[in-house]
Design an enzyme around this catalytic site. Structure first.
Site, PDB file in Angstrom:
ATOM      1  N   ASP A 109       0.743  -1.135  -0.138  1.00  0.00           N
ATOM      2  CA  ASP A 109       0.258  -0.106   0.044  1.00  0.00           C
ATOM      3  C   ASP A 109       0.674   1.135  -0.192  1.00  0.00           C
ATOM      4  O   ASP A 109       1.911   1.166   0.116  1.00  0.00           O
ATOM      5  CB  ASP A 109      -1.031  -0.071   1.339  1.00  0.00           C
ATOM      6  CG  ASP A 109      -2.195   0.869   0.931  1.00  0.00           C
ATOM      7  OD1 ASP A 109      -3.271   0.829   1.816  1.00  0.00           O
ATOM      8  OD2 ASP A 109      -2.502   1.770   0.092  1.00  0.00           O
TER       9      ASP A 109
HETATM   10  C1  GLC Z   1      -4.824   4.530  -0.384  1.00  0.00           C
HETATM   11  C2  GLC Z   1      -5.512   3.364   0.107  1.00  0.00           C
HETATM   12  C3  GLC Z   1      -4.836   1.559  -0.829  1.00  0.00           C
HETATM   13  C4  GLC Z   1      -4.913   2.797  -2.217  1.00  0.00           C
HETATM   14  C5  GLC Z   1      -3.452   2.911  -2.582  1.00  0.00           C
HETATM   15  C6  GLC Z   1      -2.947   4.324  -4.232  1.00  0.00           C
HETATM   16  O1  GLC Z   1      -3.750   4.727   1.271  1.00  0.00           O
HETATM   17  O2  GLC Z   1      -5.132   2.437   1.183  1.00  0.00           O
HETATM   18  O3  GLC Z   1      -6.522   1.883  -1.074  1.00  0.00           O
HETATM   19  O4  GLC Z   1      -5.218   2.048  -3.338  1.00  0.00           O
HETATM   20  O5  GLC Z   1      -3.588   4.217  -1.696  1.00  0.00           O
HETATM   21  O6  GLC Z   1      -4.011   5.128  -3.750  1.00  0.00           O
END
Ligand code: GLC
Length: 739
Positions: A276
Site C-alpha cells: 500500500d
Molecule cells: C491508499 C489506500 C489504498 C489505495 C492506495 C493508492 O492509501 O489505502 O486502498 O489503493 O493508497 O491510492
C-alpha cells in the site's frame, strides 16, 4: 432473473488471465530477466505517483528505474511516458499505469457497500467491466480494486469500500468485480488488472479507527478474514495489495506467513503483490523496522514485489543484494511477478492507448447500468404504506442536505468524478413530477449545525408529502475518515423533528458511506430508504424507487446499529453462555432496583442486543412466502453434500425481487460456533402469484471451521439450516447431520 451464488461457485472462479499459453509468457520472462542488470531489475519494483510529463520522471523511465506509475490519467501523457519506456530505454520494458477505480471511473456506481447491497454479482461484474472500459480508455490498465476487507465496525470509514460484514457475500462480490475488470482475456484493451486488497485484516482495526492495530487469532483469520481473498486468488486476480495494519504485531508488509505461506504456497497464486502507499517504509513507524533498509529487506523477504511510493526499494535493495541480505533469487522472483503482469496485460505487444478511442465515458449503457445498480442497492427499511408515491401524490416538498449534492452523492474514492454529470434526486424528481415539486434544503450540508430552518418549514407545512434526503457528505467515510459517533451529523435529526412536527408525512432517504444509528429517524418517518452513496445516477434511481417505477432491490450487507456503542455488531456472532433471554431496558428499571434484577444476560441497558435492522434485511413493494426447505438427505459424510430446495411465492400484487438466503448453525462443536452463518444466496424476481423452487448444494466442506493452527476441520454432528429472507431467520430451521 436468477442469480445463483452458492459457496462452491465462489471457489471455482474462472481464471481471467491472458489467452497466451502460460509457458510462452514464462519463456519470455526468463529471456528478458537474463538480460537485466541488478539496477534494471530493481527499477521494475518501484511504483511512483504521476503528475504530468516531467523531465525527472521521463529520465527515470528511460533509465529503466520505474516499473509502474499511478494516478496519471491523461492518455497523451501516458503515451509519452510509455514511449520513453518502450522506445527510449535499453530493454523497452513497458510501464503499467494504475489508478484507484473503486466504483467507476467517470460514470460513478454506488460505493462498494451499496453494490454489496444489491446481492447481485452479475450487476457488480457489469459495472466493473464498464469501469474498466472507461479507465483503460485513458491508459489505466490496473485498478486497486476490489477491496474485500470484512468490516463489522461501522465506525471504520473504509466500511464504505468493501461489501460488508459477511465472507460469503463479500467473496461473491469480489469475484464478480475481478471478472468484470479482467474479462476473459486480460490482453484485450478495455480490461484492467484487478487488485484484491487490503491483505489482510484491515477491517479488524481496533475500535474502528483507521490504520489501528488488529488482534486476530488464527481461527478468526481463517474463518472470516481470509476467505474473500482466497476466492479472489482462485478467481485469477492479477494482483494483490498488502494492508497498512499489523496483525498481532506483524505489519502485513513484512508478514511472510500471509504473503508466502498462505498466498503463494497454500493458494498457489502467481500474481503481483504491491504494497500500500508507503506501507513498507511505515514499518518503521510500527516499530517493526529500524530504517528504510531494514524495511526494504523485510518486505522483500516477506513477499512484497512492488513498493508503492515508499522509496524503500529504490535506494536500498541493491546494497541488500550485494551484502547478501536479500538473495538475487528473491529479486528475480519479484521481477518475474512484475513482468508476468505486464505480459498478461499484453503491454509488450500493445503498450499504447489508441487515441481514436481514448476518453470514452458516460455511454448510455454505462449510465443505464449505474442507475440499475443504484435501484438494486436501495434498501427499504420501513414503510407505513406511503411508498410507492405513484404518479400523482400531490405537492411534494423535497428537502435535506443530500437532495441536491452532486459531489457528495457519489461517496468516497471518486478521483475522476465530474460532478456536473451527477443527476441528483431533486433534478430527477423535478423531471418526474414537474411543478408538483418544491424545494428548500433546510440544511446546506450534512454537518450544518444551523437550526434556523427558515422558509423550509413553511414549505413543508404546505406540502402533501415531504421527501427528506439526509446522510453523510462523501468526506465523512473512506480512508482515514472513521467516526466515533455514527449518528446523522450536524442538525439533521433536529431538522427531521421539525419536519415531522408539521404533521405532514415524511419519507426519509439516507445517503451515507456506512450504517448509521437512526432509531429516532425511523420513528419520525413514514418510510425510510437507505442508499449507500448511490453515484452518478442515484437521483433517477431513487426517484424511480420512490415513485414505484422501480422497486427497492437492496438487502443489508451490514447490520444497522441502534447506537454507536453497539459496534462492532454483526449477525454471525457467538451465543455466549448468557444469550439474551430476558432484559430490562434502562428506562424500565425501577428505582433502587436490585443488582440482578435486569436479567443477567448479554445486552446493553440502553440498546438491548439486537441491531436496529439485521444483515440481509430489506423490504420491497410486494411480499413473499417461503416454504419449508426440502433436503435431499438428512445426513452426509464429511466429503459429501446435500441439496436443499425451497419454494418461494410472490404473494403480493406486483412483481418484485427477493434474496433467498441459506444460513447454517453448528450448535455443538469443539469450538463455539456462530449462531448462524450465510452459506449461499440467490436473488430472484417473481411476478405476482408466481412460485419458484430455489435450489442450493451445500458441501460438507462449507461447514468447516479452523482451529488454532489454522487447520480446517469438519466435525460430525447435528446442524440447523434456514432458508429465509434475512439473517433474522424467523422461519423454523430444519436439521441435518454430518456423520
Ligand atoms: C491508499 C489506500 C489504498 C489505495 C492506495 C493508492 O492509501 O489505502 O486502498 O489503493 O493508497 O491510492
Amino acid at each position: 432473473m436468477r442469480i445463483t451464488t452458492a459457496i462452491a461457485a465462489l471457489i471455482l472462479g474462472v481464471s481471467a488471465h491472458a489467452a497466451k499459453p502460460a509457458h510462452d509468457i514464462e519463456t519470455r520472462i526468463d529471456d528478458l530477466l537474463g538480460k537485466m542488470t541488478l539496477e534494471e531489475k530493481i527499477g521494475q519494483l518501484n511504483q511512483y505517483t504521476g503528475s504530468g510529463y516531467s523531465p525527472d520522471m521521463s529520465g527515470r523511465v528511460k533509465a529503466g528505474m520505474v516499473g509502474s506509475i499511478l494516478n496519471e490519467v491523461n492518455p497523451e501523457t501516458v503515451n509519452a511516458l510509455q514511449r520513453d519506456a518502450v522506445e527510449n530505454s535499453r530493454l523497452g520494458i513497458p510501464l503499467v499505469f494504475a489508478r484507484d477505480v473503486i466504483h467507476g471511473f467517470r460514470t460513478i456506481f454506488p460505493i462498494p457497500l451499496g453494490q454489496g447491497a444489491t446481492w447481485n454479482p452479475a450487476l457488480v461484474e457489469e459495472g466493473s467491466a464498464i469501469a474498466a472500459q472507461e479507465a483503460s480508455s485513458t491508459g489505466i490498465r490496473w485498478t486497486f480494486s476490489p477491496m474485500v476487507d470484512i468490516a463489522r465496525d461501522a465506525r471504520w470509514g473504509r466500511i464504505a469500500e468493501g461489501y460488508g460484514e459477511d465472507p460469503v457475500l463479500t467473496s461473491a462480490m469480489g469475484v464478480a468485480a475481478i471478472k468484470g475488470y479482467q474479462g476473459d482475456d486480460l490482453t484485450k484493451p478495455g480490461t484492467m488488472a484487478a487488485c484484491v486488497k487490503h491483505f489482510a485484516c484491515y477491517g479488524a482495526a481496533e475500535s474502528g479507527r483507521d490504520y489501528n492495530t488488529t488482534w486476530v487469532p488464527m481461527e478468526l483469520l481463517h474463518d472470516v478474514y481470509l476467505p474473500p481473498f482466497e476466492a479472489g486468488a482462485k478467481a485469477g486476480a492479477a494482483t494483490f495489495m498488502c494492508s497498512f495494519n499489523d496483525i498481532n504485531g506483524v505489519p502485513s508488509s513484512g508478514n511472510p506467513y500471509l504473503l508466502r505461506d498462505i498466498l503463494r504456497d497454500k493458494w498457489q497464486w502467481d500474481g503481483l503483490m504491491v504494497s500500500d502507499w508507503n506501507s513498507i517504509t511505515e514499518m518503521i513507524n510500527h516499530g517493526f523496522c529500524a530504517d528504510r533498509s531494514d524495511a526494504a529487506m523485510k518486505a522483500a523477504l516477506a513477499g512484497v514485489d512492488m513498493d508503492m511510493e515508499g522509496h524503500a526499494y529504490d535506494n536500498n535493495l541493491a546494497a541488500l543484494v550485494n551484502s547478501g541480505a536479500v538473495p538475487m533469487e528473491t529479486i528475480d522472483n519479484m521481477v518475474r511477478n512484475v513482468l508476468r503482469l505486464k505480459f498478461r496485460l499484453g503491454l509488450f505487444d500493445n503498450p499504447y492507448v489508441d487515441m481514436a478511442t481514448a476518453n470514452r465515458f458516460y455511454t448510455p449503457e454505462a449510465l443505464d447500468a449505474a442507475r440499475r445498480t443504484a435501484e438494486e442497492s436501495a434498501i427499504l427499511l420501513t414503510n407505513s404504506g406511503i411508498l410507492p408515491l405513484g404518479k400523482r401524490p400531490g405537492k411534494i416538498f423535497v428537502t435535506g442536505p443530500m437532495a441536491d449534492a452532486p459531489h457528495d452523492q457519489n461517496g468516497t474514492w471518486c478521483f475522476d468524478l465530474e460532478k456536473s454529470h451527477t443527476v441528483t434526486p431533486l433534478a430527477a424528481l423535478r423531471e418526474k413530477y414537474g411543478k408538483a415539486v418544491s424545494y428548500s434544503p433546510g440544511l446546506t450540508y450534512s454537518r450544518d449545525k444551523n437550526t434556523d430552518f427558515g422558509k423550509a418549514l413553511e414549505m413543508a407545512a404546505d406540502a402533501d408529502v415531504i421527501l427528506y434526503f439526509a446522510g453523510e457528505e462523501a468526506v465523512l467515510s473512506g480512508e482515514a475518515h472513521s467516526r466515533a459517533d455514527i449518528t446523522l451529523p450536524g442538525a439533521q435529526t433536529e431538522y427531521l423533528r421539525a419536519l415531522a412536527a408539521t404533521g405532514k408525512p415524511v419519507v426519509t432517504v439516507i445517503m451515507a458511506g456506512r450504517p448509521l444509528a437512526i432509531p429516532e429517524e425511523c420513528n419520525l418517518s413514514k418510510a425510510v430508504l437507505y442508499s449507500f452513496h448511490p453515484g452518478t445516477m442515484g437521483g433517477p434511481a431513487l426517484a424511480n424507487v420512490i415513485s414505484g417505477d422501480a422497486a427497492p432491490g437492496g438487502r443489508l450487507p451490514v447490520s444497522i446499529p441502534r447506537m454507536s456503542g453497539q459496534v462492532p455488531l454483526y449477525y454471525a456472532c457467538k451465543n455466549t453462555g448468557r444469550p439474551t433471554t430476558e432484559m430490562t431496558l434502562i428506562d424500565d428499571i425501577p428505582l433502587e432496583a436490585g443488582q440482578t434484577s435486569t436479567g443477567c444476560t448479554s445486552f446493553f441497558l440502553d440498546a438491548g442486543h439486537e441491531p436496529l435492522f439485521p444483515f440481509g434485511y430489506g423490504l420491497g413493494y410486494t411480499s413473499f412466502a417461503y416454504g419449508t426447505p426440502v433436503l435431499s438427505a438428512t445426513e452426509m459424510p464429511a466429503d459429501g453434500s446435500i441439496d436443499i430446495s425451497c419454494t418461494v411465492t410472490n404473494t403480493g400484487k406486483r412483481s418484485g425481487s427477493d434474496v433467498v438466503q441459506l444460513y447454517v448453525r453448528d450448535p455443538v462443536a469443539s469450538l463455539a460456533r456462530p449462531v448462524k452463518e450465510l452459506k449461499a444466496f440467490e436473488k430472484i424476481t417473481l411476478a405476482p402469484g408466481e412460485s419458484r423452487t430455489v435450489s442450493f448444494t451445500l458441501p460438507a466442506s462449507a461447514l468447516a471451521f479452523h482451529n488454532a493452527k489454522g487447520e480446517a476441520v469438519i466435525e460430525a454432528g447435528d446442524f440447523l439450516l434456514w432458508v429465509d429472507d434475512s439473517s433474522a431467520c424467523k422461519s423454523k430451521p430444519v436439521e441435518f447431520r454430518i456423520k
